[in-house]
Design a protein around this motif. Structure first.
Motif, mmCIF file in Angstrom:
data_model
loop_
_atom_site.group_PDB
_atom_site.id
_atom_site.type_symbol
_atom_site.label_atom_id
_atom_site.label_comp_id
_atom_site.label_asym_id
_atom_site.label_seq_id
_atom_site.Cartn_x
_atom_site.Cartn_y
_atom_site.Cartn_z
ATOM 1 N N GLU A 141 0.605 -1.310 0.076
ATOM 2 C CA GLU A 141 -0.062 0.041 -0.090
ATOM 3 C C GLU A 141 0.942 1.287 -0.055
ATOM 4 O O GLU A 141 0.722 1.989 0.860
ATOM 5 N N ARG A 142 1.689 1.389 -0.906
ATOM 6 C CA ARG A 142 2.670 2.806 -1.099
ATOM 7 C C ARG A 142 3.728 2.769 -0.341
ATOM 8 O O ARG A 142 4.207 3.754 -0.257
ATOM 9 N N ASP A 143 3.852 1.737 0.538
ATOM 10 C CA ASP A 143 4.891 2.202 1.722
ATOM 11 C C ASP A 143 6.036 0.903 1.557
ATOM 12 O O ASP A 143 5.666 -0.347 0.935
ATOM 13 N N PHE A 144 7.088 1.378 1.712
ATOM 14 C CA PHE A 144 8.265 0.279 1.519
ATOM 15 C C PHE A 144 9.051 -0.283 2.805
ATOM 16 O O PHE A 144 9.127 0.704 3.592
ATOM 17 N N THR A 145 9.355 -1.487 2.896
ATOM 18 C CA THR A 145 10.303 -1.886 4.117
ATOM 19 C C THR A 145 11.153 -2.710 3.365
ATOM 20 O O THR A 145 11.102 -3.453 2.514
ATOM 21 N N TYR A 146 12.502 -2.614 4.149
ATOM 22 C CA TYR A 146 13.599 -3.200 3.591
ATOM 23 C C TYR A 146 14.053 -4.297 4.531
ATOM 24 O O TYR A 146 14.010 -4.189 5.761
ATOM 25 N N TYR A 147 14.265 -5.405 3.915
ATOM 26 C CA TYR A 147 14.496 -6.811 4.883
ATOM 27 C C TYR A 147 15.666 -7.616 4.431
ATOM 28 O O TYR A 147 16.062 -7.214 2.948
ATOM 29 N N ARG A 148 16.401 -8.354 5.128
ATOM 30 C CA ARG A 148 17.300 -9.374 4.833
ATOM 31 C C ARG A 148 16.707 -10.678 4.472
ATOM 32 O O ARG A 148 15.430 -10.602 4.815
ATOM 33 N N ASP A 149 17.273 -11.681 4.005
ATOM 34 C CA ASP A 149 16.369 -12.916 3.688
ATOM 35 C C ASP A 149 15.744 -13.374 4.866
ATOM 36 O O ASP A 149 14.563 -13.845 4.655
ATOM 37 N N THR A 150 16.236 -13.575 5.979
ATOM 38 C CA THR A 150 15.614 -14.176 6.988
ATOM 39 C C THR A 150 14.324 -13.543 7.606
ATOM 40 O O THR A 150 13.370 -14.184 7.926
ATOM 41 N N ASP A 151 14.596 -12.422 7.454
ATOM 42 C CA ASP A 151 13.563 -11.394 8.128
ATOM 43 C C ASP A 151 12.209 -11.197 7.090
ATOM 44 O O ASP A 151 11.140 -11.316 7.602
ATOM 45 N N ILE A 152 12.531 -11.274 5.821
ATOM 46 C CA ILE A 152 11.490 -11.268 4.699
ATOM 47 C C ILE A 152 10.820 -12.633 4.929
ATOM 48 O O ILE A 152 9.377 -12.740 5.010
ATOM 49 N N THR A 153 11.514 -13.650 5.138
ATOM 50 C CA THR A 153 10.910 -15.081 5.218
ATOM 51 C C THR A 153 9.901 -15.095 6.423
ATOM 52 O O THR A 153 8.934 -15.864 6.596
ATOM 53 N N ALA A 154 10.457 -14.462 7.598
ATOM 54 C CA ALA A 154 9.775 -14.605 8.846
ATOM 55 C C ALA A 154 8.437 -13.849 8.700
ATOM 56 O O ALA A 154 7.390 -14.097 9.149
ATOM 57 N N PHE A 155 8.665 -12.707 8.006
ATOM 58 C CA PHE A 155 7.444 -11.743 7.715
ATOM 59 C C PHE A 155 6.327 -12.608 6.983
ATOM 60 O O PHE A 155 5.157 -12.594 7.430
#
Length: 128
Positions: A55-69
């Motif tokens: 929804e027009r917002d960006f969040t920056y992740y490492r691989d383990t963090d985006i997998t957890a999300f």
């Protein structure tokens, strides 16, 4: 890491991701002011980066963090529902035209139920 972020009344996009501040500033200087660029620093120190757009917002992740999300998402009973877009960035990147939205050429997925289930099983690095 540094991102060049744009927001207007219709869209949000990123026109550049850089590891070095000097490169980000140099690119920033080439962008027309009417595109209202903003230089953002975020606390990731190396590639790859997984950029989540919701929804027009960006969040920056490492691989383990985006997998957890993704693993913690509550799935809706709608296989076509898109929870967001996940972009994979493995090196400095900038738009082909300074400040313009070229995010569609970055490797990415539209995060729907099918992708969520696959990422939960294999992790993001095996998928993107």
């Amino acid at each position: 890491m540094y991102a060049i972020v744009h927001n207007n009344s219709v869209n949000s996009w990123i026109s550049g991701i850089f590891q070095e501040r000097e490169l980000a500033i140099a690119y920033f200087g080439t962008i027309p002011v009417d595109l209202e660029p903003k230089l953002l620093e975020f606390p990731i120190d190396r590639y790859p980066i997984y950029l989540l757009e919701v929804e027009r917002d960006f969040t920056y992740y490492r691989d383990t963090d985006i997998t957890a999300f993704v693993s913690n998402l509550t799935l809706l009973d709608d296989d076509d529902w898109c929870y967001g877009n996940v972009y994979y960035i493995d090196r400095d990147w900038q738009s082909q035209r300074a400040g313009k939205n070229y995010m569609g050429i970055i490797p990415h997925i539209h995060l729907d139920n099918k992708h969520v289930l696959i990422i939960r099983e294999t992790g993001i690095t095996a998928y993107l």
